[in-house]
Design a protein around this motif. Structure first.
Motif: not given
Length: 162
Positions: A146, A148-155
């Motif tokens: 989660q 990693r996903m949050h990090k990649h989804s952040q602008p």
């Protein structure tokens, strides 16, 4: 104008099918890069949970059984995806897309059921302490995923005050 729209739509659908395939493979594998190799999965479980030889033998049998059940489902998933990709014609056919999506969903459901059945069988082999440790390890992995996903989804971080 309409021709351009249909071409762009076909390209978007083809790319989405490719991305869907990549996500599907990750989900099917369940444990990331070691998902296809039951030996590595068993080795990691043995190390992390301190499995006995008897437990290793039982879990190895469970994983081999899982592999024989999941392989045909993975093949169906690939065949369905290939059929959809080859059917891209530049025109949007909602009925065809819905049929593809329904078939993919059914196969994914069957895969999830098999994975959960396997997990249940493995948990039955573990001691209560090993189950607790395994559950904690799964939660840690899920949190990392989660993050990693949050990090990649952040602008990208901006320096302008909000």
């Amino acid at each position: 104008m309409h021709k351009k729209f249909f071409i762009v739509t076909a390209i978007v659908l083809a790319v989405a099918a490719g991305l869907s395939a990549a996500v599907t493979e990750a989900v099917i594998q369940g444990t990331g890069r070691h998902g296809r190799d039951g030996g590595k999965k068993l080795q990691r479980m043995t190390q992390e949970l301190n499995l006995t030889n008897a437990q290793q033998a039982q879990i190895k049998t469970i994983l081999q059984t899982e592999k024989t059940k999941i392989q045909p489902l993975r093949q169906q998933l690939r065949q369905n995806r290939l059929a959809q990709t080859s059917a891209v014609s530049g025109t949007f056919d909602e009925t065809q897309v819905r049929a593809f999506a329904a078939k993919q969903a059914q196969i994914m459901t069957d895969l999830t059921v098999e994975r959960e059945r396997t997990k249940s069988q493995i948990y039955a082999v573990l001691t209560p302490d090993q189950r607790q440790k395994a559950q904690a390890m799964l939660q840690e992995r899920q949190q990392r995923r989660q993050q990693r996903m949050h990090k990649h989804s952040q602008p990208e971080a901006s320096t302008t005050p909000g």
